[in-house]
Design a protein around this motif. Structure first.
Motif, PDB file in Angstrom:
ATOM      1  N   ALA A   1      36.777  12.680   2.247  1.00 48.82           N
ATOM      2  CA  ALA A   1      35.514  12.188   1.689  1.00 48.82           C
ATOM      3  C   ALA A   1      35.402  10.673   1.779  1.00 48.82           C
ATOM      4  N   ASN A   2      36.535   9.973   1.820  1.00 48.72           N
ATOM      5  CA  ASN A   2      36.580   8.526   2.025  1.00 48.72           C
ATOM      6  C   ASN A   2      38.025   8.139   2.316  1.00 48.72           C
ATOM      7  N   ALA A   3      38.256   6.888   2.682  1.00 47.20           N
ATOM      8  CA  ALA A   3      39.610   6.473   3.060  1.00 47.20           C
ATOM      9  C   ALA A   3      40.521   6.320   1.840  1.00 47.20           C
ATOM     10  N   THR A   4      39.947   6.050   0.677  1.00 41.92           N
ATOM     11  CA  THR A   4      40.782   5.863  -0.504  1.00 41.92           C
ATOM     12  C   THR A   4      41.474   7.164  -0.888  1.00 41.92           C
TER      13      THR A   4
ATOM     14  N   PHE B   1      47.376  -9.395   0.622  1.00 45.86           N
ATOM     15  CA  PHE B   1      46.203  -9.677   1.451  1.00 45.86           C
ATOM     16  C   PHE B   1      45.694  -8.366   2.056  1.00 45.86           C
ATOM     17  N   THR B   2      44.930  -7.623   1.253  1.00 41.59           N
ATOM     18  CA  THR B   2      44.356  -6.355   1.701  1.00 41.59           C
ATOM     19  C   THR B   2      43.214  -5.995   0.775  1.00 41.59           C
ATOM     20  N   PHE B   3      42.588  -4.853   1.048  1.00 34.65           N
ATOM     21  CA  PHE B   3      41.532  -4.320   0.203  1.00 34.65           C
ATOM     22  C   PHE B   3      42.182  -3.627  -1.007  1.00 34.65           C
ATOM     23  N   PRO B   4      41.543  -3.639  -2.193  1.00 38.53           N
ATOM     24  CA  PRO B   4      42.208  -3.100  -3.396  1.00 38.53           C
ATOM     25  C   PRO B   4      42.622  -1.637  -3.311  1.00 38.53           C
ATOM     26  N   ALA B   5      42.012  -0.851  -2.422  1.00 35.77           N
ATOM     27  CA  ALA B   5      42.302   0.589  -2.378  1.00 35.77           C
ATOM     28  C   ALA B   5      43.802   0.877  -2.307  1.00 35.77           C
ATOM     29  N   GLY B   6      44.534   0.107  -1.498  1.00 37.68           N
ATOM     30  CA  GLY B   6      45.969   0.343  -1.324  1.00 37.68           C
ATOM     31  C   GLY B   6      46.724   0.220  -2.646  1.00 37.68           C
TER      32      GLY B   6
ATOM     33  N   ILE C   1      50.048   3.578   7.291  1.00 36.65           N
ATOM     34  CA  ILE C   1      49.302   2.426   7.803  1.00 36.65           C
ATOM     35  C   ILE C   1      47.824   2.530   7.425  1.00 36.65           C
ATOM     36  N   ASP C   2      47.381   1.565   6.641  1.00 38.09           N
ATOM     37  CA  ASP C   2      45.963   1.478   6.281  1.00 38.09           C
ATOM     38  C   ASP C   2      45.247   0.712   7.394  1.00 38.09           C
ATOM     39  N   SER C   3      44.577   1.465   8.273  1.00 36.56           N
ATOM     40  CA  SER C   3      43.826   0.859   9.388  1.00 36.56           C
ATOM     41  C   SER C   3      42.338   1.066   9.148  1.00 36.56           C
ATOM     42  N   ALA C   4      41.935   1.066   7.887  1.00 37.08           N
ATOM     43  CA  ALA C   4      40.619   1.549   7.477  1.00 37.08           C
ATOM     44  C   ALA C   4      39.465   1.121   8.386  1.00 37.08           C
ATOM     45  N   ALA C   5      39.351  -0.173   8.654  1.00 34.89           N
ATOM     46  CA  ALA C   5      38.176  -0.640   9.414  1.00 34.89           C
ATOM     47  C   ALA C   5      38.389  -0.520  10.913  1.00 34.89           C
ATOM     48  N   GLY C   6      39.548   0.031  11.345  1.00 36.53           N
ATOM     49  CA  GLY C   6      39.974  -0.140  12.734  1.00 36.53           C
ATOM     50  C   GLY C   6      39.867   1.058  13.646  1.00 36.53           C
TER      51      GLY C   6
ATOM     52  N   PHE D   1      41.953   5.919   8.303  1.00 37.63           N
ATOM     53  CA  PHE D   1      40.701   5.269   8.712  1.00 37.63           C
ATOM     54  C   PHE D   1      39.595   5.530   7.702  1.00 37.63           C
ATOM     55  N   SER D   2      38.676   4.571   7.616  1.00 30.80           N
ATOM     56  CA  SER D   2      37.465   4.740   6.817  1.00 30.80           C
ATOM     57  C   SER D   2      36.256   4.784   7.742  1.00 30.80           C
ATOM     58  N   PHE D   3      35.325   5.680   7.414  1.00 32.23           N
ATOM     59  CA  PHE D   3      34.056   5.749   8.146  1.00 32.23           C
ATOM     60  C   PHE D   3      32.903   5.359   7.221  1.00 32.23           C
ATOM     61  N   HIS D   4      33.206   4.504   6.260  1.00 30.97           N
ATOM     62  CA  HIS D   4      32.191   3.995   5.334  1.00 30.97           C
ATOM     63  C   HIS D   4      31.049   3.336   6.118  1.00 30.97           C
ATOM     64  N   ALA D   5      29.872   3.329   5.519  1.00 34.97           N
ATOM     65  CA  ALA D   5      28.677   2.788   6.186  1.00 34.97           C
ATOM     66  C   ALA D   5      28.880   1.371   6.715  1.00 34.97           C
ATOM     67  N   THR D   6      29.813   0.620   6.121  1.00 36.05           N
ATOM     68  CA  THR D   6      30.019  -0.777   6.524  1.00 36.05           C
ATOM     69  C   THR D   6      31.055  -0.949   7.633  1.00 36.05           C
ATOM     70  N   LYS D   7      31.691   0.144   8.076  1.00 33.41           N
ATOM     71  CA  LYS D   7      32.728   0.029   9.109  1.00 33.41           C
ATOM     72  C   LYS D   7      32.114   0.252  10.497  1.00 33.41           C
ATOM     73  N   PRO D   8      32.802  -0.173  11.561  1.00 31.27           N
ATOM     74  CA  PRO D   8      32.217  -0.021  12.900  1.00 31.27           C
ATOM     75  C   PRO D   8      31.907   1.435  13.276  1.00 31.27           C
TER      76      PRO D   8
ATOM     77  N   GLU E   1      29.886   7.943   3.734  1.00 33.89           N
ATOM     78  CA  GLU E   1      31.210   7.975   3.117  1.00 33.89           C
ATOM     79  C   GLU E   1      32.048   8.933   3.943  1.00 33.89           C
ATOM     80  N   GLY E   2      33.269   8.550   4.260  1.00 34.16           N
ATOM     81  CA  GLY E   2      34.152   9.428   5.018  1.00 34.16           C
ATOM     82  C   GLY E   2      35.424   8.714   5.400  1.00 34.16           C
ATOM     83  N   GLY E   3      36.460   9.500   5.693  1.00 37.84           N
ATOM     84  CA  GLY E   3      37.730   8.913   6.105  1.00 37.84           C
ATOM     85  C   GLY E   3      38.568   9.941   6.823  1.00 37.84           C
TER      86      GLY E   3
ATOM     87  N   TYR F   1      36.692 -12.331   3.230  1.00 36.00           N
ATOM     88  CA  TYR F   1      37.600 -11.175   3.041  1.00 36.00           C
ATOM     89  C   TYR F   1      39.013 -11.495   3.496  1.00 36.00           C
ATOM     90  N   TYR F   2      40.106 -10.990   2.927  1.00 39.53           N
ATOM     91  CA  TYR F   2      40.230 -10.306   1.658  1.00 39.53           C
ATOM     92  C   TYR F   2      40.528 -11.299   0.542  1.00 39.53           C
ATOM     93  N   ALA F   3      39.837 -12.413   0.469  1.00 39.14           N
ATOM     94  CA  ALA F   3      40.064 -13.387  -0.592  1.00 39.14           C
ATOM     95  C   ALA F   3      38.959 -13.240  -1.638  1.00 39.14           C
TER      96      ALA F   3
HETATM   97  C1  LIG Z   1      37.230  -0.152   3.657  1.00 41.05           C
HETATM   98  C2  LIG Z   1      38.667  -0.152   3.344  1.00 41.05           C
HETATM   99  C3  LIG Z   1      39.230   0.818   2.494  1.00 41.05           C
HETATM  100  C4  LIG Z   1      38.399   1.805   1.714  1.00 41.05           C
HETATM  101  O1  LIG Z   1      37.736   2.738   2.484  1.00 41.05           O
HETATM  102  P1  LIG Z   1      36.728   3.772   1.752  1.00 41.05           P
HETATM  103  O2  LIG Z   1      36.384   4.748   2.833  1.00 41.05           O
HETATM  104  O3  LIG Z   1      35.558   2.991   1.285  1.00 41.05           O
HETATM  105  O4  LIG Z   1      37.474   4.410   0.642  1.00 41.05           O
HETATM  106  C5  LIG Z   1      40.592   0.800   2.302  1.00 41.05           C
HETATM  107  N1  LIG Z   1      41.392  -0.105   2.891  1.00 41.05           N
HETATM  108  C6  LIG Z   1      40.888  -1.068   3.703  1.00 41.05           C
HETATM  109  C7  LIG Z   1      41.823  -2.052   4.350  1.00 41.05           C
HETATM  110  C8  LIG Z   1      39.513  -1.131   3.940  1.00 41.05           C
HETATM  111  O5  LIG Z   1      39.031  -2.096   4.736  1.00 41.05           O
END
Ligand SMILES: *Cc1c(COP(=O)(O)O)cnc(C)c1O
Length: 372
Positions: A59-62, A87-92, A165-170, A190-197, A202-204, A319-321
């Motif tokens: 449902a999402n990358a988190t 230096f990362t997104f809070p999800a981790g 490996i959190d490669s969410a945006a990659g 991976f994340s397929f959130h609306a803001t990713k390439p 919502e998806g992962g 980002y990620y500051a």
């Molecule tokens: C976007 C992102 C996430 C979260 O992804 P969601 O699909 O919104 O849960 C986690 N880790 C990193 C590094 C991200 O850039």
């Protein structure tokens, strides 16, 4: 405030294509729970990374990260550490704590902006921390493939520690011309959130060579029900809906063009930004480029550059500051040795917009505002 050049501009398949998919979903009367669109999307994701790779959608990358940690490490009792960057997104950090582990922050390297493998090796030998470290949560910062990934894989093999490996945006990024991001470690997320390439709303997904791990992840995301419909472990609901999988299948058809467009914009930044003032993240030219990460060489001027861009109508970010150890909730989190480079990057990072089919004038505006 609205900007002439937004930071991110989500780009979705045309409505008429999706109408056809939605009609098919209604006809099948199958909206979620591993329906035909989800099954096909999962298969395409594995095939995209290469032969022998499998994918579980989420449902999402988190929640994908959370399932990956539960499957590889089990649920922790709060006494063990998992190495990760600040230096990362809070999800981790969030998922480690939800899963019963303590994050142990280690420093990063410049200009790759991923964790420092030498410092990590020292942490593993440390008398206090070493014996209590049970895993590594690596982050391919901004989805850019680390040039050191083979070193990390060797370390994981030598120590037996899972390398998650959190490669969410990659999704779509490359480690090098021969190897895709998604192919490394125990698994990649991976994340397929609306803001990713690669955007579906919502998806992962988790991608791995280990078919058993992928089957286990499907069980965890389905309340712990295994293939015999019996519950033999702790689970939750993390399933991807059919409509989002349908959007994903449509995105695959446009993805090569999307990547080409985004890399062309990055090349303009690379060619034109003043190298005496700016340094670009290592290996970003091989990435899917959610945005462009730039280090301002004189960090004391970063906020001025940001203000100038915003005054010119460009929504840039940092980002990620502030990094995790500067956030209220994570400020008392353990860290191994200093976070000297992390702090330096925190003060000097600047993220510049990259959109699919960005106006040449908008790119010029950004470059000229920064170089002046
Ligand atoms: C976007 C992102 C996430 C979260 O992804 P969601 O699909 O919104 O849960 C986690 N880790 C990193 C590094 C991200 O850039």
């Amino acid at each position: 405030m609205s900007y002439k050049v937004p930071f991110i501009k989500p780009d979705f398949p045309p409505a008429d294509e999706l109408v056809a998919d939605y009609l098919e979903i209604i006809k099948a009367n199958w909206y979620t729970n591993f329906g035909p669109f989800e099954r096909k999307f999962a298969q395409k994701l594995g095939e995209y990374i290469g032969p022998g790779y499998y994918a579980a959608t989420f449902a999402n990358a988190t929640v994908a990260l959370q399932a990956a940690i539960l499957s590889t490490l089990g649920k922790g009792d709060g006494s063990k550490y998992v190495i990760m960057p600040s230096f990362t997104f809070p999800a981790g950090g969030d998922v480690l704590i939800w899963c019963g582990y303590k994050p142990l922050f280690v420093d990063i390297v410049k200009p790759g902006l991923h964790m420092d493998v030498t410092v990590t090796k020292k942490a593993l030998k440390d008398k206090a921390y070493g014996p209590n470290i049970v895993g590594i949560l690596f982050c391919n910062a901004f989805g850019v493939g680390s040039l050191d990934i083979v070193e990390w894989e060797k370390l994981s093999e030598a120590t037996g520690l899972p390398l998650i490996i959190d490669s969410a945006a990659g999704f779509g990024s490359l480690y090098d011309q021969k190897r895709k991001v998604g192919s490394a470690g125990t698994c990649e997320i991976f994340s397929f959130h609306a803001t990713k390439p690669f955007a579906i709303g919502e998806g992962g997904a988790v991608i791995s060579r280990d078919k058993q791990l992928i089957d286990d992840l499907m069980s965890i995301q389905n309340f712990g029900f295994n293939q015999q419909k019996k519950i033999d472990q702790l689970g939750f609901n993390g399933k991807l809906q059919e409509i989002n999988a349908a959007i994903g299948l449509r995105q695959f058809k446009r993805f090569d063009t999307i990547l080409k467009d985004r890399r062309a914009i990055f090349e303009r930044y690379q060619a034109k930004l003043d190298p005496d003032k700016f340094e670009l993240q290592a290996n970003a030219s091989n990435a899917s480029l959610c945005f462009a990460a730039v280090l301002v060489k004189d960090g004391s001027k970063r906020d001025d550059y940001l203000a100038n861009l915003q005054a010119a109508g460009v929504d840039a970010k940092t980002y990620y500051a502030p990094t995790l150890h500067k956030q209220m909730y994570f400020k008392d989190t353990a860290h191994y040795s200093s976070l000297y480079i992390t702090d330096e990057v925190d003060a000097s990072i600047l993220s510049l917009p990259i959109h699919d089919s960005m106006e040449p004038d908008d790119i010029e505006l950004i470059i000229n505002t920064l170089n002046e």
